[in-house]
Motif scaffolding. Structure first.
Motif, PDB file in Angstrom:
ATOM      1  N   PRO A  65       0.831  -1.215   0.000  1.00 29.89           N
ATOM      2  CA  PRO A  65       0.000   0.000   0.000  1.00 29.89           C
ATOM      3  C   PRO A  65       0.866   1.266   0.000  1.00 29.89           C
ATOM      4  CG  PRO A  65      -0.494  -1.391   1.914  1.00 29.89           C
ATOM      5  CD  PRO A  65       0.658  -1.997   1.213  1.00 29.89           C
ATOM      6  N   ASP A  66       0.390   2.273  -0.728  1.00 27.22           N
ATOM      7  CA  ASP A  66       1.045   3.583  -0.713  1.00 27.22           C
ATOM      8  C   ASP A  66       0.590   4.383   0.500  1.00 27.22           C
ATOM      9  OD1 ASP A  66       2.525   3.480  -3.243  1.00 27.22           O
ATOM     10  OD2 ASP A  66       0.530   3.406  -4.152  1.00 27.22           O
ATOM     11  N   ILE A  67      -0.617   4.070   0.962  1.00 26.39           N
ATOM     12  CA  ILE A  67      -1.197   4.770   2.106  1.00 26.39           C
ATOM     13  C   ILE A  67      -2.202   3.831   2.769  1.00 26.39           C
ATOM     14  CG2 ILE A  67      -3.008   5.852   0.711  1.00 26.39           C
ATOM     15  CD1 ILE A  67      -2.665   8.372   2.450  1.00 26.39           C
ATOM     16  N   ILE A  68      -2.308   3.919   4.093  1.00 25.84           N
ATOM     17  CA  ILE A  68      -3.247   3.083   4.845  1.00 25.84           C
ATOM     18  C   ILE A  68      -4.224   3.987   5.585  1.00 25.84           C
ATOM     19  CG2 ILE A  68      -3.507   1.389   6.708  1.00 25.84           C
ATOM     20  CD1 ILE A  68      -0.653   0.407   5.981  1.00 25.84           C
ATOM     21  N   LEU A  69      -5.507   3.734   5.399  1.00 20.15           N
ATOM     22  CA  LEU A  69      -6.565   4.413   6.143  1.00 20.15           C
ATOM     23  C   LEU A  69      -7.013   3.439   7.213  1.00 20.15           C
ATOM     24  CD1 LEU A  69      -8.679   5.878   3.198  1.00 20.15           C
ATOM     25  CD2 LEU A  69      -6.748   6.913   4.406  1.00 20.15           C
ATOM     26  N   LEU A  70      -6.797   3.801   8.465  1.00 23.41           N
ATOM     27  CA  LEU A  70      -6.973   2.856   9.561  1.00 23.41           C
ATOM     28  C   LEU A  70      -8.007   3.328  10.570  1.00 23.41           C
ATOM     29  CD1 LEU A  70      -5.906   0.282  11.036  1.00 23.41           C
ATOM     30  CD2 LEU A  70      -4.161   1.753  12.072  1.00 23.41           C
ATOM     31  N   GLU A  71      -9.064   2.536  10.709  1.00 20.89           N
ATOM     32  CA  GLU A  71     -10.048   2.741  11.778  1.00 20.89           C
ATOM     33  C   GLU A  71      -9.427   2.162  13.047  1.00 20.89           C
ATOM     34  OE1 GLU A  71     -12.698   3.176  14.424  1.00 20.89           O
ATOM     35  OE2 GLU A  71     -13.343   3.915  12.465  1.00 20.89           O
ATOM     36  N   PRO A  72      -9.287   2.931  14.113  1.00 25.65           N
ATOM     37  CA  PRO A  72      -8.626   2.408  15.310  1.00 25.65           C
ATOM     38  C   PRO A  72      -9.421   1.354  16.077  1.00 25.65           C
ATOM     39  CG  PRO A  72      -9.255   4.701  15.636  1.00 25.65           C
ATOM     40  CD  PRO A  72      -9.591   4.345  14.218  1.00 25.65           C
ATOM     41  N   GLN A  73     -10.749   1.384  15.960  1.00 25.28           N
ATOM     42  CA  GLN A  73     -11.567   0.431  16.707  1.00 25.28           C
ATOM     43  C   GLN A  73     -11.952  -0.723  15.795  1.00 25.28           C
ATOM     44  OE1 GLN A  73     -14.759   2.721  18.394  1.00 25.28           O
ATOM     45  NE2 GLN A  73     -13.407   3.713  19.853  1.00 25.28           N
ATOM     46  N   LEU A  74     -11.155  -1.790  15.888  1.00 25.59           N
ATOM     47  CA  LEU A  74     -11.353  -2.964  15.049  1.00 25.59           C
ATOM     48  C   LEU A  74     -11.636  -4.185  15.901  1.00 25.59           C
ATOM     49  CD1 LEU A  74      -8.258  -2.473  12.698  1.00 25.59           C
ATOM     50  CD2 LEU A  74     -10.650  -2.033  12.119  1.00 25.59           C
ATOM     51  N   PRO A  75     -12.366  -5.155  15.350  1.00 27.01           N
ATOM     52  CA  PRO A  75     -12.539  -6.413  16.078  1.00 27.01           C
ATOM     53  C   PRO A  75     -11.215  -7.178  16.087  1.00 27.01           C
ATOM     54  CG  PRO A  75     -13.540  -6.552  13.896  1.00 27.01           C
ATOM     55  CD  PRO A  75     -13.081  -5.131  14.079  1.00 27.01           C
ATOM     56  N   GLY A  76     -10.955  -7.910  17.131  1.00 32.46           N
ATOM     57  CA  GLY A  76      -9.706  -8.686  17.210  1.00 32.46           C
ATOM     58  C   GLY A  76      -8.513  -7.778  17.416  1.00 32.46           C
ATOM     59  N   THR A  77      -7.533  -7.896  16.554  1.00 32.51           N
ATOM     60  CA  THR A  77      -6.342  -7.051  16.630  1.00 32.51           C
ATOM     61  C   THR A  77      -6.764  -5.606  16.413  1.00 32.51           C
ATOM     62  OG1 THR A  77      -4.964  -8.835  15.775  1.00 32.51           O
ATOM     63  CG2 THR A  77      -4.070  -6.618  15.622  1.00 32.51           C
ATOM     64  N   SER A  78      -6.496  -4.759  17.383  1.00 32.32           N
ATOM     65  CA  SER A  78      -6.964  -3.371  17.326  1.00 32.32           C
ATOM     66  C   SER A  78      -6.163  -2.543  16.326  1.00 32.32           C
ATOM     67  CB  SER A  78      -6.844  -2.725  18.704  1.00 32.32           C
ATOM     68  OG  SER A  78      -5.477  -2.441  18.989  1.00 32.32           O
ATOM     69  N   GLY A  79      -6.718  -1.415  15.975  1.00 25.56           N
ATOM     70  CA  GLY A  79      -6.012  -0.479  15.118  1.00 25.56           C
ATOM     71  C   GLY A  79      -4.718  -0.006  15.759  1.00 25.56           C
TER      72      GLY A  79
END
Length: 151
Positions: A65-79
């Motif tokens: 990826p050139d850029i990652i858009l990351l939601e911090p609240q994720l199921p399992g392994t967190s953002g």
């Protein structure tokens, strides 16, 4: 090569890490309408995000990826765990990470974990907010491409 082109073909590979399928659809549709030439790859949790960036299992042929858009609240392994792993791995640490915050507290929460993302952008809630979101992301991306970190 034009300084705004991220790679040889000018396509920006975006990894969207978003657990909500409705939001993923909205993001993907709005990116199609943006001027920025891009390919949006999406995963719904932290484990899949790490598999994607490490090109493991079903993602072994995935682009970096050139850029990652990351939601911090994720199921399992967190953002937060994803961000920590990205920043700790020297081969991945240079990928810009944009934290998608849903409130003004989002940036403070990330920093409370002693982590630092490259950018924090408030996640659009209404469809009309996506236009401004895309503009903010384009401005961030072009700033990075025009002013890459010195090696």
């Amino acid at each position: 090569m034009d300084s705004r082109e991220p790679n040889m073909d000018g396509v920006v590979d975006i990894l969207l890490v978003e657990p909500n399928p409705g939001d993923t659809r909205l993001f993907s549709e709005n990116f199609k309408d943006a001027k920025l030439l891009n390919t949006v790859h999406s995963v719904s949790n932290g484990e899949l995000a790490l598999e994607f960036v490490h090109q493991r299992n079903e993602y072994e042929d995935a682009p970096r990826p050139d850029i990652i858009l990351l939601e911090p609240q994720l199921p399992g392994t967190s953002g937060m765990d994803v961000l920590a792993e990205l920043k700790a791995d020297h081969s991945l640490a240079d990928i810009p990470v944009v934290i998608l915050t849903s409130s003004d507290m989002g940036e403070a929460i990330v920093k409370r974990h002693d982590l630092e993302a490259d950018c924090y952008i408030r996640k659009p809630v209404a469809p009309e907010e996506f236009v401004e979101f895309i503009r903010s992301l384009e401005e961030f991306w072009f700033a990075i491409v025009k002013n890459p970190a010195e090696e």
